[in-house]
Design an enzyme around this catalytic site. Structure first.
Site, PDB file in Angstrom:
ATOM      1  N   LYS A 193       0.894  -1.336   0.001  1.00 45.06           N
ATOM      2  CA  LYS A 193       0.027   0.051   0.022  1.00 45.06           C
ATOM      3  C   LYS A 193       1.040   1.225   0.247  1.00 45.06           C
ATOM      4  O   LYS A 193       1.405   1.714   0.844  1.00 45.06           O
ATOM      5  CB  LYS A 193      -0.748  -0.061   1.214  1.00 45.06           C
ATOM      6  CG  LYS A 193      -2.277   0.519   1.181  1.00 45.06           C
ATOM      7  CD  LYS A 193      -2.341   2.011   1.247  1.00 45.06           C
ATOM      8  CE  LYS A 193      -1.646   2.864   2.322  1.00 45.06           C
ATOM      9  NZ  LYS A 193      -1.408   4.167   1.765  1.00 45.06           N
ATOM     10  N   GLU A 269       9.110   0.915  11.350  1.00 49.96           N
ATOM     11  CA  GLU A 269      10.181   1.858  10.882  1.00 49.96           C
ATOM     12  C   GLU A 269       9.484   3.284  11.105  1.00 49.96           C
ATOM     13  O   GLU A 269       8.919   3.687  10.163  1.00 49.96           O
ATOM     14  CB  GLU A 269      10.723   1.801   9.703  1.00 49.96           C
ATOM     15  CG  GLU A 269      11.546   0.499   9.394  1.00 49.96           C
ATOM     16  CD  GLU A 269      12.813   0.636   9.676  1.00 49.96           C
ATOM     17  OE1 GLU A 269      13.357   1.348  10.483  1.00 49.96           O
ATOM     18  OE2 GLU A 269      13.650  -0.469   9.269  1.00 49.96           O
ATOM     19  N   CYS A 302      14.095  10.212   7.653  1.00 51.17           N
ATOM     20  CA  CYS A 302      13.406  10.028   9.208  1.00 51.17           C
ATOM     21  C   CYS A 302      14.921  10.026   9.853  1.00 51.17           C
ATOM     22  O   CYS A 302      14.885  10.418  11.099  1.00 51.17           O
ATOM     23  CB  CYS A 302      13.224   8.554   9.413  1.00 51.17           C
ATOM     24  SG  CYS A 302      13.984   7.460   8.211  1.00 51.17           S
ATOM     25  N   GLU A 401       9.426  15.598  15.762  1.00 53.27           N
ATOM     26  CA  GLU A 401      10.015  15.439  14.506  1.00 53.27           C
ATOM     27  C   GLU A 401       9.506  16.651  13.600  1.00 53.27           C
ATOM     28  O   GLU A 401       8.229  16.457  13.237  1.00 53.27           O
ATOM     29  CB  GLU A 401       9.583  13.988  13.865  1.00 53.27           C
ATOM     30  CG  GLU A 401      10.455  13.884  12.671  1.00 53.27           C
ATOM     31  CD  GLU A 401      10.084  12.452  12.142  1.00 53.27           C
ATOM     32  OE1 GLU A 401       8.821  11.927  11.980  1.00 53.27           O
ATOM     33  OE2 GLU A 401      11.045  11.710  11.622  1.00 53.27           O
TER      34      GLU A 401
HETATM   35  P1  NAD Z   1       2.335   8.312   7.721  1.00 55.56           P
HETATM   36  O1  NAD Z   1       2.433   7.529   8.920  1.00 55.56           O
HETATM   37  O2  NAD Z   1       1.330   9.570   7.577  1.00 55.56           O
HETATM   38  O3  NAD Z   1       1.984   7.383   6.400  1.00 55.56           O
HETATM   39  C1  NAD Z   1       2.907   6.274   6.040  1.00 55.56           C
HETATM   40  C2  NAD Z   1       1.971   5.384   5.221  1.00 55.56           C
HETATM   41  O4  NAD Z   1       0.771   4.841   6.150  1.00 55.56           O
HETATM   42  C3  NAD Z   1       1.233   5.906   4.215  1.00 55.56           C
HETATM   43  O5  NAD Z   1       1.035   4.989   3.182  1.00 55.56           O
HETATM   44  C4  NAD Z   1      -0.079   6.106   4.882  1.00 55.56           C
HETATM   45  O6  NAD Z   1      -1.354   6.077   3.692  1.00 55.56           O
HETATM   46  C5  NAD Z   1      -0.415   4.997   5.695  1.00 55.56           C
HETATM   47  N1  NAD Z   1      -1.173   5.317   6.785  1.00 55.56           N
HETATM   48  C6  NAD Z   1      -1.587   6.360   7.451  1.00 55.56           C
HETATM   49  N2  NAD Z   1      -2.570   6.175   8.394  1.00 55.56           N
HETATM   50  C7  NAD Z   1      -2.787   4.648   8.443  1.00 55.56           C
HETATM   51  C8  NAD Z   1      -3.591   3.991   9.424  1.00 55.56           C
HETATM   52  N3  NAD Z   1      -4.083   4.209  10.179  1.00 55.56           N
HETATM   53  N4  NAD Z   1      -3.368   2.778   8.999  1.00 55.56           N
HETATM   54  C9  NAD Z   1      -2.361   1.985   7.921  1.00 55.56           C
HETATM   55  N5  NAD Z   1      -1.746   2.689   7.171  1.00 55.56           N
HETATM   56  C10 NAD Z   1      -1.701   4.148   7.520  1.00 55.56           C
HETATM   57  O7  NAD Z   1       3.829   8.921   7.350  1.00 55.56           O
HETATM   58  P2  NAD Z   1       4.324   9.866   6.146  1.00 55.56           P
HETATM   59  O8  NAD Z   1       4.166  11.151   6.482  1.00 55.56           O
HETATM   60  O9  NAD Z   1       3.802   9.240   4.703  1.00 55.56           O
HETATM   61  O10 NAD Z   1       5.849   9.880   6.142  1.00 55.56           O
HETATM   62  C11 NAD Z   1       6.782  10.401   7.080  1.00 55.56           C
HETATM   63  C12 NAD Z   1       7.166   9.592   8.493  1.00 55.56           C
HETATM   64  O11 NAD Z   1       7.825   8.420   7.986  1.00 55.56           O
HETATM   65  C13 NAD Z   1       8.208  10.496   9.233  1.00 55.56           C
HETATM   66  O12 NAD Z   1       7.714  10.346  10.431  1.00 55.56           O
HETATM   67  C14 NAD Z   1       9.382   9.618   8.857  1.00 55.56           C
HETATM   68  O13 NAD Z   1      10.190   9.794   9.915  1.00 55.56           O
HETATM   69  C15 NAD Z   1       9.016   8.269   8.989  1.00 55.56           C
HETATM   70  N6  NAD Z   1       9.677   7.496   8.167  1.00 55.56           N
HETATM   71  C16 NAD Z   1      10.470   6.592   8.875  1.00 55.56           C
HETATM   72  C17 NAD Z   1      11.434   5.866   8.151  1.00 55.56           C
HETATM   73  C18 NAD Z   1      12.291   5.040   9.099  1.00 55.56           C
HETATM   74  O14 NAD Z   1      12.813   3.945   8.331  1.00 55.56           O
HETATM   75  N7  NAD Z   1      12.419   4.753  10.610  1.00 55.56           N
HETATM   76  C19 NAD Z   1      11.781   6.073   6.735  1.00 55.56           C
HETATM   77  C20 NAD Z   1      10.981   6.946   6.147  1.00 55.56           C
HETATM   78  C21 NAD Z   1      10.049   7.746   6.849  1.00 55.56           C
END
Ligand code: NAD
Length: 497
Positions: A193, A269, A302, A401
């Site tokens: 997804k 992650e 991240c 963050e």
């Molecule tokens: P997000 O959590 O808003 O969304 C990530 C994914 O989760 C998207 O595909 C979104 O559609 C889905 N999603 C959202 N709500 C959901 C739910 N309730 N149930 C299941 N899926 C859901 O994150 P973002 O804004 O897309 O990405 C940025 C964040 O990701 C930052 O906090 C960053 O630090 C983190 N990140 C972490 C890593 C790591 O490896 N630790 C790597 C990249 C990004």
């Protein structure tokens, strides 16, 4: 320092609208679509399928069937061949994928030669494919005589089953390939997804899987949706065994709660607020010359080192050097090879970052440079490279963050104080230590409660290096042997003699 205004990206061919479900490229039930937007220009790039709950249900059913009723989970040679085919297929469209990534992610093209595309593509599928031969799938234990019954024993590693892979928008190909490589090599099937902001890279890879590999129908499914909550359907569905999620800590918490009733395996992650400790004996000038790279891809990484910790005795000097470094950040058109910083992914993220700037001012931090929307860029979701000094670790801009081009400079009194500040965070994803003495830096690195630490600028990035977080930065590890094992169950078999 600014580069040219963004180009409109109109030369880009349209991306793949269709999803891969059960081996076929399909539109959403009812034909619904949503728009993919270029964050540098705010222009619509084109449509992509907007899946319904019924589409997600079919994808999960296909992945379940492919796991339970085909040889995928047991045929290691097939998996190895398919991973190599997929690598070749993506390499065949690497340049198209590069342009598409720059357009839909808004990432500077420079980043696609690094972690955004070329670095993961070189290894993320091939390393796990090779690991299939190196890995100890079975290991004998010594004979057992428990309860007076003589028995032989063996430990067997088996795939977990159906994986729900949920992807964020900031490094979408890197994260998708990292999950695909490890989950497929270990014999799992997947429903992917992607984030609604960056769907085309995933539908392209779905098409390549369907058209150019022998990966059996149902083994990989790609379901795009404008609705975040379609991801939650994966989390609550009892047919899914493991959720492999990369995204924000807030969503990670929600997933963990939603996964409880079905006791799903979780690999999370999440976010970070990593500290870069510069000890008083460090070569301050050469170290801070690279500070502008904290704004790479508008700080949307991240593991970025977003809290810079400097010894009080050298703090004023550091503020001066940091200010000069921030002035060298090239920002603007992501297609320009000289650009370090592009736009934020959306108006919402831009406004969130600007809200953090306001909170920094409100709580008494000193805004040294940036902090607003660039006057000369009238399109695109841009924020100026921003530096705050005189930051206390208790301030919101030091605790949360920001995920934007914002660096905070925090003074410390001595080594213990630096370690205390670095660890005084709910996060524990990454960190850095710089000192004239490697031995001293290493000793400090060992005290940082984080999943990765860079000593004197060392790079921990590779398919073989485990990556992940302590504390609220997540559970489990991507990459390396630890990442491989993340997708495996352990079974002990004992036989009577
Ligand atoms: P997000 O959590 O808003 O969304 C990530 C994914 O989760 C998207 O595909 C979104 O559609 C889905 N999603 C959202 N709500 C959901 C739910 N309730 N149930 C299941 N899926 C859901 O994150 P973002 O804004 O897309 O990405 C940025 C964040 O990701 C930052 O906090 C960053 O630090 C983190 N990140 C972490 C890593 C790591 O490896 N630790 C790597 C990249 C990004």
């Amino acid at each position: 320092m600014t580069t040219s205004p963004p180009s409109d990206g109109s030369v880009l061919p349209p991306g793949e609208l269709r999803m891969l479900i059960d081996g076929r490229l399909v539109e959403a039930t009812g034909g619904g679509t949503f728009e993919n937007v270029n964050p540098a220009t705010e222009q619509v790039l084109g449509p992509v399928a907007d899946a319904t709950a019924a589409d997600m249900d079919r994808a999960v059913a296909a992945a379940r069937r492919a796991f339970d009723a085909t040889a995928w989970s047991t045929d290691r040679a097939l998996r190895q061949r398919c991973l190599r085919q997929l690598h070749e297929a993506i390499v065949g469209e690497q340049e198209l994928l590069r342009s598409e990534l720059v357009a839909e992610v808004g990432c500077p093209v420079m980043t696609t030669y690094l972690a955004q595309l070329d670095a993961p593509l070189a290894e993320a599928l091939l390393w796990p494919a090779e690991q299939i031969d190196r890995f100890g799938w079975e290991r004998p234990l010594p004979d057992n005589h428990a309860f007076g019954v003589p028995s032989w024993q063996r430990v067997v590693k088996e795939p977990v089953g159906v994986v729900g892979a949920i992807i964020p928008w900031n490094y979408p190909v890197e994260i998708l390939l990292g999950k695909l490589g490890q989950a497929l090599a270990t014999g799992n099937t997947l429903v992917v997804k992607p984030a609604p902001d960056t769907p085309w890279n995933a539908t392209r890879i779905g098409r390549l899987i369907g058209e150019q590999t022998d990966i059996p129908p149902g083994v990989v499914n790609v379901v795009t949706s404008s609705d975040h909550l379609l991801g939650e359907q994966l989390v609550t569905d009892p047919r899914v065994d493991l959720i492999s999620f990369t995204g924000s800590t807030a969503t990670g918490r929600r997933i963990m709660a939603a996964a409880a009733p079905t006791l799903k395996r979780l690999f999370l992650e999440l976010g970070g607020k990593s500290a870069d400790i510069i000890l008083e004996d460090a070569p301050l000038e050469s170290k801070l010359a690279y500070l502008g790279f904290s704004c790479l891809h508008a700080g949307q990484g991240c593991a970025m080192l977003t809290r810079t910790l400097v010894h009080r005795s050298r703090y004023d000097e550091a503020v001066e050097l940091a200010t000069a470094a921030m002035a060298t950040v090239t920002y603007g058109d992501p297609t320009d090879p000289g650009t370090i910083q592009g736009p934020l992914i959306s108006a919402r993220q831009r406004d969130r970052v600007l809200g953090y700037v306001e909170s920094g001012l409100r709580e008494g931090a000193r805004l040294v440079t940036g902090g607003g929307r660039p006057a000369h860029l009238d399109r695109g979701y841009y924020v100026e490279p921003t530096l705050f000094a005189d930051v206390d670790n208790a301030m919101t801009i030091a605790r949360e963050e920001i995920f934007g081009p914002v660096v905070v400079l925090i003074p410390f009194e001595d080594e213990d104080d630096a370690v205390r500040i670095a660890n005084d965070s709910e996060y524990g994803l990454s960190g850095g230590v710089t000192s004239a003495s490697e031995e001293r830096a290493l000793a400090v690195a060992r005290r940082i409660r984080a999943g990765t630490v860079s000593v004197n600028g060392g790079v921990y990035y590779s398919a073989g290096s485990p990556f992940g977080g302590y504390k609220a930065s997540g559970l489990g590890r991507q990459n390396g042997v630890e990442g491989f094992e993340q997708y495996l169950e352990t079974k002990t078999i004992a036989g009577g003699r």
